[in-house]
Scaffold this motif. Structure first.
Motif, mmCIF file in Angstrom:
data_model
loop_
_atom_site.group_PDB
_atom_site.id
_atom_site.type_symbol
_atom_site.label_atom_id
_atom_site.label_comp_id
_atom_site.label_asym_id
_atom_site.label_seq_id
_atom_site.Cartn_x
_atom_site.Cartn_y
_atom_site.Cartn_z
ATOM 1 N N GLN A 1261 0.772 -1.154 -0.015
ATOM 2 C CA GLN A 1261 -0.099 -0.023 0.172
ATOM 3 C C GLN A 1261 0.801 1.322 -0.042
ATOM 4 O O GLN A 1261 0.551 2.337 -0.510
ATOM 5 N N GLN A 1262 2.014 1.215 0.630
ATOM 6 C CA GLN A 1262 2.788 2.204 0.833
ATOM 7 C C GLN A 1262 4.260 2.032 1.468
ATOM 8 O O GLN A 1262 4.271 0.513 1.989
ATOM 9 N N TYR A 1263 5.223 2.818 1.452
ATOM 10 C CA TYR A 1263 6.326 2.769 2.061
ATOM 11 C C TYR A 1263 6.560 3.780 3.029
ATOM 12 O O TYR A 1263 6.209 5.085 2.990
ATOM 13 N N THR A 1264 7.291 3.445 4.008
ATOM 14 C CA THR A 1264 7.636 4.572 5.011
ATOM 15 C C THR A 1264 9.092 4.638 5.257
ATOM 16 O O THR A 1264 9.790 3.705 5.560
ATOM 17 N N LYS A 1280 5.469 8.808 4.732
ATOM 18 C CA LYS A 1280 4.829 7.817 4.002
ATOM 19 C C LYS A 1280 5.164 8.194 2.369
ATOM 20 O O LYS A 1280 4.946 9.425 1.969
ATOM 21 N N PRO A 1282 4.151 6.809 -1.642
ATOM 22 C CA PRO A 1282 3.277 6.095 -2.534
ATOM 23 C C PRO A 1282 3.961 4.499 -2.737
ATOM 24 O O PRO A 1282 5.300 4.892 -2.975
ATOM 25 N N HIS A 1283 3.339 3.639 -3.034
ATOM 26 C CA HIS A 1283 3.727 2.365 -3.298
ATOM 27 C C HIS A 1283 4.650 2.289 -4.502
ATOM 28 O O HIS A 1283 5.456 1.558 -4.702
ATOM 29 N N TYR A 1288 13.171 8.585 -2.110
ATOM 30 C CA TYR A 1288 12.814 9.623 -1.441
ATOM 31 C C TYR A 1288 13.977 10.452 -1.273
ATOM 32 O O TYR A 1288 15.201 10.203 -0.684
ATOM 33 N N GLU A 1311 2.191 -3.143 8.767
ATOM 34 C CA GLU A 1311 3.594 -2.522 8.600
ATOM 35 C C GLU A 1311 4.630 -3.693 8.399
ATOM 36 O O GLU A 1311 4.262 -4.483 9.786
#
Length: 2043
Positions: A1261-1264, A1280, A1282-1283, A1288, A1311
């Motif tokens: 769903q996503q990366y943190t 956060k 997006p997947h 970043y 997570e």
């Protein structure tokens, strides 16, 4: 003068009339109702009663004849038709009424208890059969009882068997049982008989009569045994009856026990026996007398007892009842104290029968017809007549039709009936001549008109005879008066035209006009109104007289128009005034049931119009009353003679005057005929006008008659008849007197009497020699009484005596007369002939006794010669006088054989003479039998015959046959006794195949003869009688059982065992055994064995074995049962399902496969599973075994789609897998990202990048991104992402401070784990770094691929790419994007590999390496042949080694030689695949393509192979041919089918000296014998047989000579080399050498000439080519001259030009292969290279000439470097991998090639012209490749040959686009024959059917098919070489199929055309239209491996010299051997491989 058209019309009419006059008698004759056409007549009429049991059913047959054949219909008694009732009643197609067996509960009364009749009808009438009473009997439970009977002692008792009434009709008493031991039976004669003690008698009606009952009878019990006549069931009565015996206390008068027995009624069938009982008892035992009443009187006479009529105690028993027995009987019982009587009325029923006389009569119209019904039987209740199935209400015996009309024709039947049965007879009434009743053809219509003008009314009528036409107006006939004129005439066609003219019509002329056409055949009429305007007018009405009781109908004759109303009045009252009267608006008055009192009056008709004008007319009605006679009679009883009698006739009604009279006429309707007057004692007195009395004062016999009183007046006539019966006592008409008759004559004595009733005349004979007591005459063959006359045929002395004739009629005492009949007898011997025997040498006496009037003289004869004792003292004669005659004796002292003679004694007296003979037989022992012969013998018996010896005048009692084994002595014989009357006998119980000695002895009453000479016989073999022993059946594998056994015991062989039949079938089935044959092993005690193959897996089979010898097969052994080995399950588990449990577990369930498909015992189940994206990679699959029907899979990947299959496992292995199912594991939190990078981007920025987790365990769903200063405490920062973002940029960081980063991934579960931490510090200096990671990319074939290279650095780094270590430079397909990524468009396989990206700036450099994997469709798989059968091919499939993507499966493509491509899907894990249902012995092409998830791949090499099976194989001549004098029998069973079933044979023959073959049959079926007829005796013939099966055909030629007329053989023709040649050689003188024979020299010289011309042509061509440019020039001209001379569209190559033939030598047919030339080699490069010594002698066979072989010198060929090699004629052209190439300019026929070449793709090939010149189009008539191509290979567009070994052909299944690949030279099959190394095959196959061939490739891929090649092409025709066939001519080419055939456009493989017929002139027809089965199709021709005939257009040479015999061909071949310098054998030694597949021999 008539106008011209009228004259023509008259001529035609005259001609037609003449023709009609001529034809009418013919037509009349043709239409006569003669015997050709007749109404129906019953041939088989059903009987009156049909009783049947429900368990058996019944069929009732009804047949009728007639013309046309009548239709049979079954009807009920009410006339309705009978239909089918399913299961209960059916009407069969042949007219039978069928009642099938049925269950008791299905009984239906309307079906099974019904009266039916059979109706037969055709166009001439209808008849109905007698009534058929059908009664079905359903078994009903019933009991039979015997009741106790009370009886006075001493009386007779009668025990009755009480049978229930509902079964009484079907059950009869069979016997009685006394005390359960003794059985008392009925007798056949019907009378019954007393048992041995005279006590019991079973009466015909079943009662048990017990005589003189005593006290001891009271202790016995009695049961009756009954029998059911339909079912045959017998049963004993349920109860036992006893006699209750009463002891009388005193005298008891006779009394009847049951008052109902006082008067009895009996009915008995004619011919049956019956008994009449008199149930009275009394004491003393009464005396019973029986009387019969004389019919019609009260007088009775005693019943006369005789052999037919017996009285037992009080019971009267009558045997064989006759109708005369009918009547009233009285039983009178008396004893001393009283009397009693019982009356019984007996009716004897005789079967009814009827006959109509005449059965057919033809009557003209108007003539009378009479039918008389003659019937018999008793009783007869009714007579009825029907016509065409309908009653006509007539019940007299005679049917009279006074005037026959048309409707009277048809079928008449007379029915006679009583209560039990009916009978019918039919007769047909036909009409004489041809008649048609009148018909109105044209008539006038209703008309309304004004007065004044004339009226013309016309009527036209037709009919035969011509009718008369009359006219009526309102019912009154119109005559020619005043204004009315009637006229008529007859037209030409026979119609009558009548007209009525009314001049100046008045209003009074109006009314209803009617024209009436009348003839004797019928009447037709037409009426219409004529309305004339005017006032009402009523014509005068005449007085109307009507008989009382009838209906008055009258219409008012009104004229005038219009009329408003018409009314009737009576006494001024308008009618109707009562309910009998009816008035209608049209003026009609009806009065019903007219009476004088109420209806006789004057009636007035009143007509009015609307204006009120009226007219009136009166009608006077007179009512007449007919007479009525009051009944009268002469009394109820007959009047005695001389009595007075009277009768009064009174007419009590009727108008006077009345004519009243008496008559005795049979038909009083005939008016005054036979009026009686007062006369002959009859007085007629008429007292008043209404009363007349008839009286007879003294009645006599003549007055007996029917007297009818007739009363007649104007209204009618009345009759009444009374019968006057007069009793007259008998009186003599002819009284008998004494008679004398000669013995042996036919005596006749008349005795006739008259009286009323008619007297009964009987004859009786006196008992003894004097009159007094008389007895009835016994009715026998020679004594009979007919109408009072006594007949004695062949009267004898025994008939002499007094006879009484008696006439009795009950009136008076009767008459009687006694006469004496005497017989005058000549001498008579009671014995006319007798035999007398005496033994030889002993004395004998012969005696003759003659009876008759004395004196009698006797003489003796011996063999018709007078015997005189004086001549031989051995004989003595004596005589003795007796009271009845004379006895004469002849004595012989000593008998000899010569005394066996016929001795005759001759007696004579005054009345005649007689003789008697004695056959004297002198007896002695017989002589020995002779001529002992063997008539027939078998294995265990021998049939002998012999001649009967002299029997010694004593009948042979028997023959004694003595027999022994040949080695035994005559003391150890066996004997067979045979009756003496036979001379043939069979000796049995012999042993088969054994030698016996046999002799015979005769025996009579005197003794035995000597033994005959012995004969020696050997018994025949028999089929073995023993079973094979020690049978064992053991499984070998899943489909094979091994059977072992030992022979039967030696004594049970019955000959020599030849082998065994081993039969097998599925156990527990009713199917038949399949038998295989095993030859006998001669080794003693050796065990036999057989393997049964192709059986079902894990199936129990039953095996039996029987031995056989040349006679037949022995008994079957006992069944041995065995299972084949377990196989693998053939069906997968069903209902497979999966359920996800957790993120790592899935539950799988299934249902076991059906039991019948398990093929064994299922031990475990195996679950195959893998992630779906890895499913097609076998190495990634997991397996789990379990015994249950479900399991849980553990340790699975999370959130992964799994594919699963389930299979069952037996001992035989794994079974079929189920269809894949799919389930996905549950998602989970993801793993940590795989890798993380932190790259400095500047003073305050760091770029963090990462790789996704290896196992995301769900959808990311996503990366943190977490960050914090290294070592700092507290919560880190998180961001956060997006997947889809994998980097970043962290900004706003502090310079030179280390930061720690890590990353987590999240799914919808939560997570995941953090990645590793990485530390980076912002800085001013930014070295070049790549943020992307090393990665592996997978790209799909033909799609775009992008590989990232994200770099950072300051200054901006330079990005470069290397592909597989080579610096990348951009091109159209690959380029670097601005972000550094590499984009590859349309990826192909070559793009796979390593790609490295390099980033460099002034500070640093960095690189990453990507790996690109390309997923492409599979490459071509490997296909190889595994096995072949007659109808299947098994291939092995392997994927290409270079395939990276896993295969999903294969598509297998295959086609027969002349068929379409077919496909089959094959799973990826199937290593082998079997193609089923193929043609036997046929060639096939096979290739495969693979497919994966990308798509379908490339095609494999084409595999050329064939199924097993060969052409038919030749039989031995002596087994096949059986010759007679004018025919030859062909035993086609002698042919062997080569493994492929035979389809048919073609039979041809010719005389040996003829050239043309005659076709006898082209469709002879196999397994039959065939006889060729109409041959000439003693003549040599040639026979040609062509045998066909699916693998091809085989031709055999035989020569034979028919036998002579007497059956002898013809001497063989000497042709110099024994037999075998078809034509006779030319004889040479002995001094000439052998080689000078013309048969040898002519071919040799012709060959030399042809070779010389060929060399000359080649030299000229070479000289031209040398002078020309090698790339163009004259070479092209040469080709064009040769091949393109007439090559325009539709042009024809002139094959007749000799120069062209000489240049070409041979032009190959475009769609045929040629048979090889005997002894020569094909002009292949390989042959030329290997046979250097035979450079110039390679020849080809020209099919256009019968047997002449032309030779063509091989021209030079181009060398490398485009120069010619004149020295060595061989190929110097080379190409990589193509060492053996086809030489240019060589003539080839590619045997076996069947694919069409596509001329559009045929580069560099010179095509031959079309054989018949029909080029497919302009541009294809002949093409030439570029001249620069080295070497030229001739190809033929339009060839139909199949490439037999195109291993490396590529076929593209996607649309026909493919490339030519250069193959490797290896072979698919290491077992292929050695000579395969000579060839390499390179082929491109287009999917549309075109093909390009560069080599012949003669071998197969099938290793099993190499070795038999020499057998396939070997000499199978019975000789070294046969004449090559010239009768199977080719049609023209089919055209170039790839371009488009005219017959089959667009079809790659059209059906080959049939060949031309035998001896067909191909110059006139290019193809054959015959559809006969003997025509050889191309498929058959080219499937044949053997030689073929002229497959070109056959044009026979007109010169006989061109013909070559087989012998000439052999000489020609031998003559070429020295020229060739190396024959086939030398060639074989040079090549080291023998003949190749095409080195075939022409037979």
């Amino acid at each position: 003068m008539l106008p011209l058209p009228r004259l023509h019309a008259i001529k035609w009419l005259t001609l037609l009339a003449a023709m009609a006059a001529f034809c009418t008698p013919l037509a009349y004759a043709a239409s006569q109702p003669d015997a050709d056409q007749k109404g129906p007549v019953f041939l088989n009429e059903p009987i009156n009663r049909i009783d049947f049991s429900n368990s058996t059913g019944a069929e009732i047959e009804c047949k009728a004849s007639g013309n046309p054949m009548p239709e049979i219909i079954w009807i009920r008694s009410d006339g309705t038709a009978v239909g089918d009732v399913p299961g209960l009643r059916q009407i069969s197609s042949d007219g039978k009424l069928v009642f099938p067996p049925f269950r008791a509960e299905d009984y239906r009364q309307e079906v099974h208890a019904q009266v039916y009749a059979c109706l037969a009808r055709n166009q001439f009438g209808t008849i109905i059969s007698r009534d058929v009473h059908v009664r079905a009997v359903v078994p009903q439970s019933h009991t039979v009882n015997v009741m106790d009977e009370a009886v006075l002692r001493g009386n007779s008792a009668i025990l009755k068997c009480h049978i229930p009434s509902f079964v009484a009709d079907f059950i009869s008493v069979a016997s009685w049982v006394e005390d359960e031991e003794r059985e008392i039976f009925t007798t056949n004669d019907g009378i019954g008989h007393f048992d041995s003690d005279g006590k019991y008698l079973v009466l015909p009606s079943g009662e048990l009569h017990i005589r003189e009952v005593g006290p001891e009878d009271g202790y016995k019990s009695y049961q009756c045994r009954t029998k059911h006549r339909l079912t045959g069931e017998t049963r004993l009565s349920a109860t036992k009856g006893r006699l209750v015996i009463t002891e009388p206390l005193g005298s008891v008068p006779p009394k009847i026990l049951d008052i109902n027995d006082k008067f009895l009624l009996m009915q008995v069938k004619l011919g049956h026996s019956f008994s009449m009982q008199c149930p009275c008892q009394g004491f003393p035992v009464p005396i019973v007398r029986w009387y019969k009443f004389i019919e019609g009187t009260t007088r009775k006479q005693a019943v006369i007892l005789n052999e037919r009529v017996k009285q037992v105690s009080g019971t009267l028993i009558i045997k064989d009842a006759v109708v005369e027995d009918s009547g009233k009987y009285l039983c009178v019982v008396n004893n001393s104290v009283g009397g009693e009587s019982v009356e019984t009325v007996l009716t004897v029923t005789a079967p009814l029968s009827a006959k109509i006389d005449p059965p057919t009569q033809t009557v003209d119209f108007g003539r009378p017809a009479v039918f008389t019904c003659q019937y018999s039987g008793n009783p007869i209740k009714t007579i009825s007549w029907i016509k065409d199935g309908k009653s006509i209400g007539h019940s007299d015996q005679v049917l009279r039709i006074e005037s026959v009309k048309k409707e009277d024709k048809g079928m008449y039947q007379c029915f006679v009936r009583n209560d039990q049965e009916s009978a019918e007879a039919s007769a047909e009434l036909k009409l004489g001549g041809r008649f048609d009743p009148p018909v109105i053809r044209q008539a006038f219509q209703e008309e309304t008109m004004e007065p004044g003008p004339s009226v013309f009314l016309k009527c036209v009528a037709g009919g035969n005879p011509t009718p008369e036409i009359s006219w009526e107006l309102d019912g009154k006939k119109i005559a020619n008066i005043d204004r009315y004129q009637v006229g008529q005439y007859v037209t030409v066609n026979g119609d009558v035209v009548s007209y009525l003219n009314i001049t100046s019509v008045h209003a009074n002329d109006g009314g209803l006009y009617k024209c009436i056409a009348k003839s004797k055949v019928g009447v037709a009429e037409h009426s219409a109104k004529l309305n004339v305007y005017g006032l009402p007018y009523i014509r005068q009405m005449e007085k109307k007289a009507i008989v009382a009781g009838e209906t008055l109908i009258v219409t008012c004759p009104v004229a005038g128009y219009p009329i408003d109303s018409i009314v009737w009045e009576r006494d001024n009252r308008a009618l109707p005034i009562n309910r009998k009267q009816k008035v209608f608006p049209n003026g009609t008055l009806i009065i019903e049931n007219v009476e004088r009192n109420s209806d006789q009056a004057t009636y007035t008709c009143v007509a009015k119009n609307v204006e009120g004008y009226s007219a009136r007319g009166s009608l006077e009605v007179q009512v007449m009353v007919p007479p009525q006679i009051a009944p009268f009679d002469f009394g109820s009883e007959a009047i005695n003679m001389n009595d007075m009698v009277s009768a009064t006739c009174t007419v009590n009604k009727g108008d006077t005057p009345i004519d009243l009279y008496w008559t005795t006429a049979p038909d009083p309707k005939l008016g005054g005929l036979g009026k009686l007057m007062t006369n002959d004692g009859i007085l007629i007195t008429k007292t008043t006008q209404r009363i007349s009395m008839l009286s007879i004062e003294s009645v006599h016999a003549r007055h007996r008659a029917n007297y009818t009183c007739v009363a007649r007046n104007a209204a009618g006539v009345a009759y009444h008849t009374a019968e006057l019966s007069v009793n007259v006592p008998p009186r003599w008409i002819l009284e008998p007197t004494d008679k004398a008759f000669a013995q042996g004559s036919d005596a006749k004595v008349e005795c006739k009497a008259d009286g009323f009733p008619k007297p009964q005349v009987t004859w009786k004979k006196a008992v003894g020699d004097s009159p007094g007591e008389y007895k009835d005459l016994k009715k026998n063959d020679n004594i009979r009484v007919e109408e009072g006359t006594l007949h004695i045929d062949n009267i004898q002395k025994t008939n002499e005596g007094y006879y009484l004739c008696e006439a009795i009629n009950g009136i008076g005492s009767g008459l009687s007369a006694v006469i004496m009949i005497s017989v005058q007898a000549p001498p008579e011997f009671t014995e006319k002939l007798r035999n007398q025997t005496a033994r030889r040498g002993e004395p004998a006496v012969l005696q003759c006794e003659a009876k008759g009037e004395k004196p009698i003289g006797i003489l003796w004869n011996m063999n018709n010669v007078r015997l005189d004792p004086k001549n031989d003292n051995r004989y003595t004669i004596r005589e003795e006088i007796l009271s009845t005659g004379v006895m004469s004796s002849l004595s012989i002292k000593r008998t000899e054989r010569s005394d066996s003679a016929l001795f005759t004694c001759l007696a004579t007296n005054a009345f005649g003479s007689d003789d008697a003979s004695i056959n004297m037989i002198i007896q002695e022992v017989p002589e020995m039998p002779y001529a002992l012969k063997v008539l027939d013998k078998s294995g265990r018996s021998v049939q002998l015959s012999w001649a009967q010896p002299y029997d010694g005048n004593s009948p042979l009692i028997r023959y004694i046959i003595e027999f022994k084994r040949s080695r035994a002595s005559w003391d150890e014989v066996d004997r067979v006794m045979v009756p003496g009357h036979t001379t043939e006998a069979q000796v049995q119980k012999l042993s088969p195949a054994t030698t016996y000695n046999i002799r015979i002895v005769a025996e009579n009453a005197i003794g035995t003869s000597q033994s005959s000479e012995a004969v020696t016989i050997i018994t025949a073999e028999e089929a073995p009688s023993g079973k094979p022993q020690n049978i064992k059946v053991e499984p070998v594998n899943q489909t094979t059982l091994r059977v072992t056994w030992k022979p039967p015991a030696r004594s049970e062989w019955n000959g020599e065992i030849l082998g065994y039949y081993v039969g097998y079938k599925l156990s527990n089935t009713n199917s038949s055994y399949v038998f295989e044959t095993v030859n006998f092993l001669t080794e003693e005690g050796k065990e036999h064995s057989l393997e049964l193959n192709n059986l079902r897996v894990y199936t129990q089979y039953s095996v039996v074995i029987q031995a056989f010898n040349k006679i037949g097969a022995g008994p079957l052994s006992d069944e041995e049962k065995q299972f084949t080995a377990e196989g693998t399950p053939s069906q997968p588990p069903s209902d497979t399902a999966c359920t996800t449990l957790t993120s790592q577990t899935i539950r799988v369930s299934w249902v076991s496969p059906p039991l019948e498909s398990a093929n064994g015992v299922i031990k475990t189940y195996k679950v195959v599973y893998a992630p779906s994206d890895e499913w097609y990679d076998d190495t990634k699959r997991h397996y789990k075994k379990t015994a249950s029907s479900d399991t849980v899979l553990h340790g699975l990947k999370k959130f992964t789609n799994y594919t699963m299959q389930v299979l069952a496992t037996t001992a035989g292995g794994d079974g079929v897998r189920s269809a894949p199912i799919h389930c996905q594991t549950e998602p989970d939190v993801p793993e940590a990202p795989t890798d993380v990078k932190a790259l400095v981007k500047g003073q305050a920025a760091i770029l963090v990048s990462w790789r996704p987790p290896a196992q995301p365990n769900g959808i990311i769903q996503q990366y943190t991104v977490y960050s914090k200063v290294e070592g700092a405490e507290g919560e880190p920062k998180s961001q956060k992402i997006p997947h889809y973002q994998m980097s970043y940029e962290a900004t706003e960081l502090e310079k030179n401070k280390p930061y720690e980063f890590w990353v987590t991934a999240s799914t919808n579960i939560g997570e995941g784990q953090p990645s590793k931490s990485i530390v980076a510090m912002p800085s001013d200096q930014v070295p070049a770094k790549i943020a992307s990671f090393d990665d592996t990319f997978t790209a799909t074939f033909k799609e775009d691929a992008k590989m990232p290279c994200l770099a950072v650095g300051a200054p901006q780094p330079e990005i470069t790419w290397k592909i597989k270590g080579v610096e990348f430079t951009g091109n159209d397909r690959m380029r670097v994007l601005p972000d550094g990524s590499l984009l590859i468009k349309s990826v192909n396989r070559q793009d796979a590999g390593e790609y490295s990206c390099h980033a460099e700036n002034s500070i640093a450099k960095d690189s990453i390496t990507h790996k690109l994997i390309v997923l492409a469709p599979p490459q071509s798989p490997q296909v190889s042949l595994s096995a072949t059968t007659t109808d299947s091919l098994t291939v092995k499939l392997k994927p290409h080694e270079g395939d990276t993507a896993p295969l999903h499966g294969y598509t297998l493509h295959y086609k027969p030689e002349f068929g379409e491509w077919e496909t089959a899907e094959v799973s990826v894990d199937a290593q082998k695949y079997t193609i089923e249902n193929l043609l036997c012995g046929s060639r096939y092409q096979v290739y495969a393509t693979g497919f994966n998830n990308i798509g379908a791949g490339e095609a494999s090499d084409i595999l050329n192979t064939r199924t097993k099976g060969y052409k038919p194989k030749l039989p031995e001549k002596q087994r096949f041919i059986e010759v007679s004098s004018n025919s030859v029998s062909l035993h086609f069973k002698a042919w062997k089918d080569g493994g492929c079933p035979m389809s048919h044979f073609v039979v041809e023959n010719k005389k040996r000296d003829q050239t043309e073959w005659n076709q006898i049959s082209n469709n002879v079926k196999p397994d039959n014998n065939y006889v060729v007829l109409d041959l000439e005796p003693a003549t040599w013939y040639n026979l040609r047989i062509t045998a066909h099966n699916s693998a091809g055909f085989t031709v055999a030629e035989y020569d034979f000579a028919t036998l002579t007329v007497t059956g002898g053989t013809v001497a063989p023709l000497d042709d110099g080399h024994g037999t075998g040649n078809l034509n006779t050689r030319i004889r040479l003188p002995a001094w000439m050498p052998e080689w000078l024979d013309l048969n040898f020299m002519v071919p040799l010289i012709a060959t030399v000439i042809v070779v010389a011309v060929g060399i000359l042509v080649v030299c000229v061509a070479l000289s031209r080519r040398r002078a020309d440019d090698l790339r163009g020039g004259q070479k092209d001209v040469y080709y064009d001259v040769v091949y393109n001379q007439t090559m325009g569209p539709g042009a024809t190559l002139d094959k007749r030009r000799p120069d062209l033939r000489d240049e070409l030598g041979y032009i190959a047919p475009p769609n045929r292969k040629l048979p090889p030339v005997p002894g020569s080699n094909y002009n292949t490069c390989d042959r030329i290279k290997r046979a250097r010594g035979i450079r110039s002698n390679h020849s080809t066979w020209d099919p256009r000439r019968t047997n002449l072989y032309e030779e063509l010198k091989t021209p030079p060929v181009p060398l490398h470097g485009n120069h010619y090699g004149p020295e060595d004629v061989q190929c110097h052209y080379r190409h990589p991998g193509m060492e053996d190439e086809i030489c240019p300019y060589a003539t080839f026929h590619l045997l076996g090639f069947r694919e069409e070449m596509d001329p559009t793709k045929a580069m560099n090939f010179q095509t031959f012209p079309h054989q018949n010149g029909h080029a497919p189009g302009p541009g294809h008539a002949g093409t030439m490749g570029p001249p620069g191509h080295p070497g030229h290979v001739h190809s033929r567009s339009g060839s139909q040959s199949m490439p037999r070994a195109n291993r490396y052909a590529r076929k593209n299944s996607q649309g026909g686009q493919s490339s030519i690949y250069t193959p490797a030279p290896e072979y698919d099959d290491p077992a292929n024959c050695a000579e395969e190394d000579q060839y390499r095959r390179y082929t491109r196959v287009n999917s549309q059917g075109g093909s390009l061939y560069s080599g012949p490739g003669p071998e197969y891929d099938d290793p099993a098919n190499c070795a038999p090649e020499e057998d396939q092409y070997g000499s199978q025709y019975g000789g070294p070489y046969g004449t090559p066939y010239d009768h199977y001519g080719s049609r023209g080419s089919m055209g170039r199929r790839s371009v488009g055939s005219a017959r089959n456009p667009g079809n790659g493989s059209p059906e080959p055309p049939p060949p031309p017929p035998r001896n067909h002139d191909m110059s006139n027809s290019s193809f054959n239209d015959s559809k006969e089965s003997n025509e050889i199709s191309e498929a058959e021709c080219d499937r044949d491996h053997g030689p073929r005939g002229n497959y070109g257009a056959v044009k026979r040479s007109p010169l006989q010299k061109d013909q070559r015999t087989t012998e000439e061909m052999r000489k020609l071949i031998e003559s070429r051997r020295p020229l060739n310098e190396a024959g086939p054998k030398q060639l074989q030694q040079q090549s080291g491989a023998g003949f190749t597949a095409y080195d075939t021999m022409a037979v």
